[in-house]
Design an enzyme around this catalytic site. Structure first.
Site, PDB file in Angstrom:
ATOM      1  N   SER A 227       4.751  -8.985   2.513  1.00 47.92           N
ATOM      2  CA  SER A 227       3.583  -8.299   3.047  1.00 47.92           C
ATOM      3  C   SER A 227       3.649  -6.831   2.651  1.00 47.92           C
ATOM      4  CB  SER A 227       3.507  -8.436   4.569  1.00 47.92           C
ATOM      5  OG  SER A 227       4.189  -7.359   5.171  1.00 47.92           O
ATOM      6  N   LYS A 228       2.510  -6.182   2.857  1.00 48.88           N
ATOM      7  CA  LYS A 228       2.411  -4.776   2.465  1.00 48.88           C
ATOM      8  C   LYS A 228       3.439  -3.900   3.175  1.00 48.88           C
ATOM      9  CE  LYS A 228      -2.394  -5.549   1.958  1.00 48.88           C
ATOM     10  NZ  LYS A 228      -3.784  -5.235   2.009  1.00 48.88           N
ATOM     11  N   ARG A 229       3.928  -4.412   4.300  1.00 49.53           N
ATOM     12  CA  ARG A 229       4.856  -3.601   5.083  1.00 49.53           C
ATOM     13  C   ARG A 229       6.310  -3.777   4.644  1.00 49.53           C
ATOM     14  NH1 ARG A 229       0.905  -5.398   7.814  1.00 49.53           N
ATOM     15  NH2 ARG A 229       1.950  -7.383   8.110  1.00 49.53           N
TER      16      ARG A 229
END
Ligand code: GLU
Length: 454
Positions: A227-229
């Site tokens: 994920s982007k995180r």
């Protein structure tokens, strides 16, 4: 076959991450491999979540990675505008087209796509019931990556919301039709949308494109999707960390594809030549930041020395490791031994600062390692110093000095390496030690070792 036309269709609702970049890249590679066109289309219909800043990050990252587009923002093209937010009129027209054909109808303010024949299940008389599974043949999709996929839409679906906004599926298909897209290459998370998209193509009486759903990217340390995180997920991070764009691009190519002969670090021209959708893996790819670093290090190593120096000099000036008085020749000498060892240009200042100042920092971890097993690095350097002082300052002679002192003290020559390295550089690693001694020079090396041993 007509010319291949592929598109990357990002929604600017978040930062540009590895997964999006890889999707863009596979489209770009396929277009370039096939001598086709690569179109960039911005799917910015979600007014609440889109931002100009995110758009700029996408454009900037794509340019940084060298993925040039043939049609799209800043390029124009025959099927523009390439922002969906500017195509509203077209979507209304296309909705009317379906309504005129009897393939779209209005219900509760929204517009629905009417599936063909018996499969349509949102007629008024049915609305109050639950949708029952309809016994209709599944649609067979011959996905270029997944192979045969069977899916069925069993109910009508909304294509224009009651607030007058078109739905993603509708605009996505309308634009793929208008832009003459021949191949849709996108993440596997869109596989579940594809039957809706094929229904829409059919409703318009247009042959659907070929689909290629590429595998997901899993995070490095677990079962989940990246994920982007996640650490290492954003392209701009590599830009900031001074990775080489061609190395990042090279690594992204390996997320779901393997070059034929297994040689993984290779020039983009060679990748373009070899790349084919048929060879994209079906299994998920796993993100591996160490491998990304490895590809970067290998790419750095492969640069011509002059190119490496041209990248290094401004960084070293900016971080005040050198000043303008350091000659190209002196810098080339140091870079000559650094180039094959450094992982990223970001590390250059700490990696080679000690060549240009005796006032270097001692690495605490390296220091702790030296004495970990009761070692006495200062004693080792004292043992070695006379032999180094007597040696001719060449790598073979220095090597012989280490060997002789080792033999005389019943130690391995390498027992002296880490203490010497620490004494002259304050580091626990770096370029080959004998090369470091040679390039640092006799006077400087001995002075630092005497200071360390005193
Ligand atoms: N805007 C969609 C996305 O970002 C595009 C999907 C597609 O490529 O068809 O996921």
């Amino acid at each position: 076959m007509s010319q291949v036309r592929v598109r990357f269709a990002p929604s600017p609702t978040g930062f540009f991450h590895i997964g999006s970049a890889r999707t863009a890249l596979f489209n770009w590679l396929y277009a370039r491999h096939m001598g086709g066109k690569f179109i960039l289309r911005i799917e910015d219909t979600d007014k609440e979540r889109n931002s100009e800043a995110f758009l700029n990050v996408i454009l900037d990252s794509m340019r940084w990675l060298g993925m040039d587009w043939d049609e799209g923002p800043g390029m124009g093209g025959p099927h523009g505008p390439y922002f969906q937010s500017q195509r509203t009129e077209l979507y209304r027209t296309k909705l009317r087209e379906l309504a005129d054909k009897g393939r779209a109808y209005e219900k509760d303010g929204a517009w629905w796509l009417r599936l063909e024949g018996a499969r349509s299940r949102a007629h008024d008389e049915h609305l109050k019931r639950d949708y029952e599974k309809v016994d209709s043949p599944p649609m067979v999709l011959d996905d270029l990556v997944r192979g045969r996929v069977e899916r069925a839409e069993d109910r009508d679906f909304v294509i224009f919301r009651s607030n007058g906004e078109p739905v993603f599926h509708f605009v996505n298909v309308v634009d793929d039709i208008e832009m003459r897209i021949t191949h849709v290459i996108r993440g596997e998370d869109h596989l579940s949308n594809t039957s809706k998209h094929v229904e829409l193509f059919r409703a318009f009486g247009v042959e659907p494109p070929r689909y290629a759903h590429i595998p997901l990217i899993l995070k490095s340390d677990g079962p989940g999707k990246m994920s982007k995180r996640d650490q290492g997920a954003l392209i701009e991070e590599y830009q900031r960390r001074r990775f080489l764009p061609e190395a990042v691009r090279n690594y992204l190519c390996l997320l779901g594809w393997t070059p034929a002969d297994g040689k993984e670090v290779l020039p983009i021209g060679e990748i373009v030549r070899q790349f084919d959708l048929k060879e994209v893996h079906q299994s998920n790819a796993r993100f591996d930041e160490r491998k990304m670093s490895h590809v970067n290090a290998q790419t750095l190593r492969g640069l011509p020395a002059a190119e490496f120096a041209a990248l290094a000099r401004p960084i070293l000036l900016e971080t005040k490791v050198i000043d303008a008085s350091v000659s190209d020749a002196r810098l080339a000498e140091v870079l000559g031994i650094v180039q094959e060892k450094v992982i990223s240009l970001e590390h250059l200042p700490e990696f080679m600062g000690f060549f240009f100042t005796a006032d270097f920092k001692q690495d605490e971890g390296a220091k702790a390692n030296l004495t970990k097993k009761g070692g006495d690095p200062v004693a080792r350097v004292r043992e070695l110093l006379p032999a180094l002082e007597a040696a001719e300052w060449t790598e073979p002679a220095l090597e012989a000095a280490f060997a002789a002192v080792g033999a005389a003290n019943n130690r391995k020559p390498t027992d002296y390496f880490a203490p010497v390295r620490f004494g002259i550089s304050g580091q626990g690693g770096g370029p080959h030690l004998l090369s470091v001694l040679r390039v640092l020079g006799r006077e400087r090396s001995l002075a630092r070792l005497r200071a360390y041993a005193s």
